[in-house]
Design an enzyme around this catalytic site. Structure first.
Site, PDB file in Angstrom:
ATOM      1  N   ASN A 151       0.799  -1.216   0.000  1.00 44.50           N
ATOM      2  CA  ASN A 151       0.000   0.000   0.000  1.00 44.50           C
ATOM      3  C   ASN A 151       0.838   1.275   0.000  1.00 44.50           C
ATOM      4  O   ASN A 151       0.351   2.330  -0.355  1.00 44.50           O
ATOM      5  CB  ASN A 151      -0.945   0.028   1.213  1.00 44.50           C
ATOM      6  N   GLN A 179      -4.912  -3.867  -2.005  1.00 43.82           N
ATOM      7  CA  GLN A 179      -4.462  -2.849  -2.971  1.00 43.82           C
ATOM      8  C   GLN A 179      -4.464  -3.380  -4.406  1.00 43.82           C
ATOM      9  O   GLN A 179      -4.485  -2.581  -5.344  1.00 43.82           O
ATOM     10  CB  GLN A 179      -3.043  -2.372  -2.627  1.00 43.82           C
ATOM     11  N   SER A 199     -11.166  -5.268  -0.252  1.00 44.40           N
ATOM     12  CA  SER A 199     -11.955  -4.198   0.379  1.00 44.40           C
ATOM     13  C   SER A 199     -12.502  -3.277  -0.708  1.00 44.40           C
ATOM     14  O   SER A 199     -11.736  -2.766  -1.537  1.00 44.40           O
ATOM     15  CB  SER A 199     -11.051  -3.427   1.334  1.00 44.40           C
ATOM     16  N   ALA A 200     -13.831  -3.042  -0.707  1.00 44.15           N
ATOM     17  CA  ALA A 200     -14.491  -2.353  -1.834  1.00 44.15           C
ATOM     18  C   ALA A 200     -14.040  -0.914  -2.038  1.00 44.15           C
ATOM     19  O   ALA A 200     -13.974  -0.437  -3.169  1.00 44.15           O
ATOM     20  CB  ALA A 200     -16.011  -2.388  -1.626  1.00 44.15           C
ATOM     21  N   HIS A 201     -13.711  -0.207  -0.944  1.00 44.18           N
ATOM     22  CA  HIS A 201     -13.439   1.228  -1.116  1.00 44.18           C
ATOM     23  C   HIS A 201     -12.121   1.515  -1.818  1.00 44.18           C
ATOM     24  O   HIS A 201     -11.826   2.654  -2.154  1.00 44.18           O
ATOM     25  CB  HIS A 201     -13.526   1.971   0.231  1.00 44.18           C
ATOM     26  N   THR A 237     -26.610  -9.711   9.942  1.00 38.00           N
ATOM     27  CA  THR A 237     -27.452  -9.322   8.807  1.00 38.00           C
ATOM     28  C   THR A 237     -26.581  -8.598   7.782  1.00 38.00           C
ATOM     29  O   THR A 237     -25.779  -7.732   8.133  1.00 38.00           O
ATOM     30  CB  THR A 237     -28.609  -8.424   9.295  1.00 38.00           C
ATOM     31  N   CYS A 325      -3.396   4.926   7.601  1.00 35.02           N
ATOM     32  CA  CYS A 325      -3.636   4.351   8.921  1.00 35.02           C
ATOM     33  C   CYS A 325      -2.552   4.745   9.909  1.00 35.02           C
ATOM     34  O   CYS A 325      -2.777   4.762  11.100  1.00 35.02           O
ATOM     35  CB  CYS A 325      -3.684   2.830   8.807  1.00 35.02           C
TER      36      CYS A 325
HETATM   37  N1  PLP Z   1      -4.522  -4.119   3.660  1.00 34.33           N
HETATM   38  C1  PLP Z   1      -3.972  -3.197   2.863  1.00 34.33           C
HETATM   39  C2  PLP Z   1      -2.835  -3.585   1.976  1.00 34.33           C
HETATM   40  C3  PLP Z   1      -4.470  -1.892   2.846  1.00 34.33           C
HETATM   41  O1  PLP Z   1      -3.915  -0.980   2.047  1.00 34.33           O
HETATM   42  C4  PLP Z   1      -5.550  -1.561   3.706  1.00 34.33           C
HETATM   43  C5  PLP Z   1      -6.047  -0.172   3.776  1.00 34.33           C
HETATM   44  O2  PLP Z   1      -5.338   0.778   3.490  1.00 34.33           O
HETATM   45  C6  PLP Z   1      -6.097  -2.573   4.509  1.00 34.33           C
HETATM   46  C7  PLP Z   1      -5.558  -3.848   4.461  1.00 34.33           C
HETATM   47  C8  PLP Z   1      -7.263  -2.298   5.404  1.00 34.33           C
HETATM   48  O3  PLP Z   1      -8.426  -2.202   4.630  1.00 34.33           O
HETATM   49  P1  PLP Z   1      -9.733  -1.489   5.211  1.00 34.33           P
HETATM   50  O4  PLP Z   1      -9.475  -0.021   5.187  1.00 34.33           O
HETATM   51  O5  PLP Z   1     -10.829  -1.879   4.287  1.00 34.33           O
HETATM   52  O6  PLP Z   1      -9.937  -2.015   6.583  1.00 34.33           O
END
Ligand code: PLP
Length: 392
Positions: A151, A179, A199-201, A237, A325
């Site tokens: 990431n 990613q 992860s969808a976003h 749910t 993060c």
């Molecule tokens: N793993 C990687 C490589 C990521 O880049 C991220 C988020 O930046 C995550 C896990 C965590 O995903 P989420 O934000 O959907 O919890």
């Protein structure tokens, strides 16, 4: 002032077509998918159709896709679930030193539960050597986790090779593809992946929904206990609009991967070239070729990444220094340190991650502003002054 978003690794804007697909499930189709009347059954069908759509993007069966709330949940479930189910077979697990905290911190938690972890270091280009993973496999190894793409520096790992090694030694293989999904071709069969987090976003879908692929036959502890959803493995749910949105977003990304990647790569490469031509004393982080098409990551010597981000924000440019993060923490990125960079250099990092919404017309604006801000910050740096004096 221009507004240019260059932080697509942190998150992406919801695609308009995806939003339209989701809308009916936010209000009109409100039935509980577990209910047997029409309003419930229709939603159950929407969920199963979405599962099918997602499975078709990774060459797996729909019954192997489990919906979660995010990438972090998928990573936690994969690791904790495999460790706790298989602890009688062995308590050794292997990962790398550039994983996202959702994986690394879960492994550290498992360490407190008595598991032995081997953290294999990546090479200086941010890529893991599969032979080094193989060397660490023991009789009691039950799980290997290696992320698909990083990431921060975007490096793509040799997942098929590691999958083949894991299979050869009968060790379960998990990859965090948060990613990579949507911008890299992924075939869980060819790559011998047993579990995979998405992860969808990250691919223009909604926030708060993700999935874990679990290969048929892989035994894992249930995540939540409660109702019968997700075959009782993850009771709750379902987030129907989110699931429908994630499937649509993934399908759009995979179906148009070549077109989107070409557009994004062109802009990314032009910005990279501009920065390298205009700014001295910089380090390009991560392998130049084996990386996501949307990512560049530089360290600018003698400056602080945080100041750079704030000053670029004044220019309307949203960028990042390290992962979203960990921003807010004063520690330099563990990923940049893993490349062997000294602390003071790792502090001056800039991650630009491009997306579909960026335009080639913005390249000059981006390059000029990065160069101007770096120059300004260096002029304020006593370290830079000393460096110039010593050099002359
Ligand atoms: N793993 C990687 C490589 C990521 O880049 C991220 C988020 O930046 C995550 C896990 C965590 O995903 P989420 O934000 O959907 O919890």
């Amino acid at each position: 002032m221009k507004k240019i978003y260059l932080d697509h690794a942190a998150t992406t804007q919801l695609d308009q077509n995806v939003l339209e697909k989701m809308m009916p499930y936010m209000r009109n189709y409100y039935g509980n998918p577990s209910s047997i009347y029409t309003l419930g059954r229709e939603n159950k069908k929407a969920i199963e159709d979405s599962r099918e759509k997602i499975a078709s993007c990774f060459n797996c069966k729909s019954s192997e896709i489990y919906f979660t709330s995010c990438g972090t949940e998928s990573d936690n479930w994969a690791i904790k679930g495999i460790c706790s189910f298989n602890k009688n077979k062995g308590m050794h697990i292997i990962t790398t030193n550039i994983e996202h905290h959702a994986v690394l911190d879960t492994y550290l938690y498992m360490k407190k539960q008595g598991f032995n972890i081997t953290i294999v270091p990546v090479e200086k280009n941010g890529i893991i050597d599969p032979a080094k993973i193989e060397k660490e496999i023991r009789k009691d190894t039950i799980l290997i986790s290696v992320m698909f793409a990083n990431n921060e520096i975007g490096t793509i790992q040799p997942i098929a090779q590691i999958g083949a090694i894991a299979k050869k030694h009968s060790v379960i293989f998990h990859t965090d593809a948060v990613q990579a999904a949507g911008s890299v071709e992924i075939d869980v069969q060819k790559m011998n992946i047993d579990l995979m987090s998405i992860s969808a976003h990250k691919f223009y879908g909604p926030k708060g929904v993700g999935a874990l692929y679990i290969r048929r036959g892989i035994m894992i502890d249930n995540l939540f206990h409660g109702g019968g959803q997700e075959k009782t493995r993850r009771a709750a749910t379902e987030n129907i609009s989110g699931i429908v949105g994630m499937a649509e977003a993934l399908k759009l990304s995979v179906d148009n991967m070549q077109i989107y990647n070409k557009h994004i790569r062109t802009i990314r490469d032009a910005v990279k070239k501009g920065i390298e031509e205009k700014i001295p004393y910089i380090i390009f982080n991560g392998d130049a070729d084996e990386r996501l098409v949307n990512n560049i990551n530089f360290c600018f010597r003698f400056i602080e990444g945080e100041s750079l981000i704030l000053m670029l924000d004044f220019k309307g440019i949203s960028a990042s220094s390290g992962s979203a993060c960990t921003s807010g923490s004063l520690d330099p990125s563990h990923v940049l340190l893993a490349l062997g960079l000294p602390h003071e250099v790792a502090h001056g990092s800039l991650r630009l991650t491009f997306g579909r919404d960026n335009s080639i017309d913005d390249v000059d604006y981006i390059v000029d502003n990065v160069a101007e801000v770096v120059e300004k910050l260096r002029q304020m740096s006593p370290l830079f002054e000393t460096f110039l004096k010593e050099k002359s």
